[in-house]
Design an enzyme around this catalytic site. Sequence first.
Site, PDB file in Angstrom:
ATOM      1  N   ARG A   1       1.035  -1.055   0.045  1.00  0.00           N
ATOM      2  CA  ARG A   1      -0.109  -0.066   0.017  1.00  0.00           C
ATOM      3  C   ARG A   1       0.923   1.118  -0.035  1.00  0.00           C
ATOM      4  NH1 ARG A   1      -0.493   4.517   3.949  1.00  0.00           N
ATOM      5  NH2 ARG A   1      -2.861   5.186   3.797  1.00  0.00           N
ATOM      6  N   LEU A   2       0.998   1.991  -1.010  1.00  0.00           N
ATOM      7  CA  LEU A   2       1.748   3.102  -1.200  1.00  0.00           C
ATOM      8  C   LEU A   2       1.091   4.303  -0.524  1.00  0.00           C
ATOM      9  CD1 LEU A   2       2.779   1.312  -3.343  1.00  0.00           C
ATOM     10  CD2 LEU A   2       3.498   3.285  -4.848  1.00  0.00           C
ATOM     11  N   ASP A   3       1.724   4.892   0.323  1.00  0.00           N
ATOM     12  CA  ASP A   3       1.138   5.975   1.303  1.00  0.00           C
ATOM     13  C   ASP A   3       1.139   7.461   0.576  1.00  0.00           C
ATOM     14  OD1 ASP A   3       0.503   7.205   4.405  1.00  0.00           O
ATOM     15  OD2 ASP A   3       2.151   8.158   3.749  1.00  0.00           O
TER      16      ASP A   3
ATOM     17  N   HIS B   1      -0.451  11.250  -3.386  1.00  0.00           N
ATOM     18  CA  HIS B   1      -0.648  12.943  -3.837  1.00  0.00           C
ATOM     19  C   HIS B   1       0.333  13.785  -3.297  1.00  0.00           C
ATOM     20  CE1 HIS B   1      -2.647  11.956   0.030  1.00  0.00           C
ATOM     21  NE2 HIS B   1      -2.125  13.090   0.154  1.00  0.00           N
TER      22      HIS B   1
ATOM     23  N   GLU C   1      -2.865   5.103  -1.267  1.00  0.00           N
ATOM     24  CA  GLU C   1      -3.589   6.170  -0.857  1.00  0.00           C
ATOM     25  C   GLU C   1      -3.427   7.321  -1.663  1.00  0.00           C
ATOM     26  OE1 GLU C   1      -3.726   8.542   3.669  1.00  0.00           O
ATOM     27  OE2 GLU C   1      -1.798   7.864   2.812  1.00  0.00           O
TER      28      GLU C   1
ATOM     29  N   ASP D   1      -4.667   6.368  10.461  1.00  0.00           N
ATOM     30  CA  ASP D   1      -4.682   7.782  10.386  1.00  0.00           C
ATOM     31  C   ASP D   1      -5.735   8.562  11.094  1.00  0.00           C
ATOM     32  OD1 ASP D   1      -2.583   8.872   8.937  1.00  0.00           O
ATOM     33  OD2 ASP D   1      -3.207   8.027   6.777  1.00  0.00           O
TER      34      ASP D   1
ATOM     35  N   GLY E   1      -5.644   7.789  14.673  1.00  0.00           N
ATOM     36  CA  GLY E   1      -4.131   8.549  15.530  1.00  0.00           C
ATOM     37  C   GLY E   1      -4.096  10.130  15.226  1.00  0.00           C
TER      38      GLY E   1
END
Length: 586
Positions: free
Chosen positions: A251-253, A256, A290, A388, A391
């Site tokens: 999963r690539l954070d 954007h 993401e 996210d 937290g």
Amino acid sequence: MTASRFGPILRPDGATFRLWAPAAAEVEVITDVAHTMAKDNGGWFIADVPAARPGTRYHFRIDRSLNVPDPASSYQPDDVTGPSELVDHGHFHWKAIDWRGRLWHEVVILECHVGTFTPEGTYRAMIGKLDHLVATGITALELMPLADFAGTRNWGYDGVLWYAPDHVYGTPDDLRELIDQAHLRGLMVFLDVVYNHFGPEGNYLGLYAPQFFCAETPWGSAIDYRVAEVRAFAADNALHWLGNYRFDGLRLDAVHALAEMGEPTILNDISRAAGVLAHQSGRHIHLVLENDDNRAVLLDPSSAIPDGKYRAQWNDDYHHLWHVILTQETLGYYGDYATQPRRLLARTLCSGFAYQGEPSAHRGGRSRGEQIGALPPAAFVNFLQNHDQIGNRALGDRLEWTADARAIEAALAITLLAPMPPLMFMGEEWGATTPFPFFCDFKGDLAEAVRAGRRREFAEAYEMFGDNVPDPLAQSTFESAVLPWPKDGQYPPRYAFIRKLLRIRHDELMPHLGNAAFASAELRHTDRLLLAYWRLGNGSLLHLRANISDHNVTNDASPMRGRMIWGEEPPARLPAWSVFWSIGAI
């Protein structure tokens, strides 16, 4: 073993060390003694060291003054400023030798933080919880980032040595053992990776390879993917995790926030590299984004092998809408969902994103997203909570702190039986109330800068809660996030509720989700009665009827088609927060 253009190459008679350091005049690799490295015209320094073996510790000395770890280090036993350790990625004895992964439509994800998932906070300790995941109905374990970070505790998004799983959780082979044991139980394992920045402590690349960076961002120096070596560093890193550790996906954070992606984009490079690995190995490899920009054009859940695109995107719209509905919060980005949130929720259920090109007030009125076209439900990972959204709140509070339990269970019944891939955050499967506040372990001025930044971000919360707002640098803040596992398997009632939902998903829906398609959704009775439909791969119709309000509502819709799979035939008056599902012919 997956080869990389970065890091040392182990040979039977030693090792070849490599470092891309175009700004350096000379570099030495230091083992027990110093070895001068030869420089080529491309900025690469290379040295053969006959005595090097797995376990050999080394570092680089730049221009006789600066000692740095290998940026492609595979293991940092003494943290990010210590020496690197040579690792043989080919010696591990994999037991799940026939594992090829699982199809994407079978995914049910549990997101976890290794350090707080168990009291021990290690890869090995997680193995003892894998049977719990299987019994729950989870099919994929997703680990928050592992790239080595400074200190002993961190969410993982401050990693600076991308190839080294953090030493506080165990050794590289401990991580491999966790993944192998998961595969033996039929569980996929995904990893969250961060390619938009390096952490603020322990990153020395700018001192000897300034070409890595092009601008400043809120997280640090932006990475310049127009540079070939920089692109290779990220693409090879993805292959490192997928190949040397056999992760089933990444999963690539926050893509954007990639400031300079190059052409073709680095996202394209990573996807195509993963596709080659999938083709060569015969494995199912799944890549997820993401992306706050809601770029539908980047998504393709249907192709067997990645070829420049990504299976799916985390659907923040879906989360934000449920959060507004369940808590009535409208501050910050929730303001974009404050007007008619139930109607926007219906849109996510029948077409994925809520924002598909409409202006976003939170983003200064600029348009956000794009039309999804023919994308199927499989392209949208839906969730009610994640790291996210828990937290990045002043107290790290979960939904259970503020929302009505009946409403949460209604939202879960919709999320876990809708065709979109569902995700839960660790402990959510039994209704844990454990907070997950932001924590890190920086020192000195950097620690104070983090404290000051959090105070600015949550100024209203500090005024309201004062000293009750956790200090992100305190050991006690980290300890508060550790999951208190129920003793002797005595879980709260929520756990049986979740297991029942996931059993229905597995038995009734999963075989037919591969070619599922959006159909329609509508609201009635001042947006309280929700009706939604999807076409399943076997040609049948999946039908949802729900009262998504805290008032009873008249059920004036026609009888539900086919066979009920959740709840009995809906009565004439639907109770508050009641959910009904059926499967029938179109």
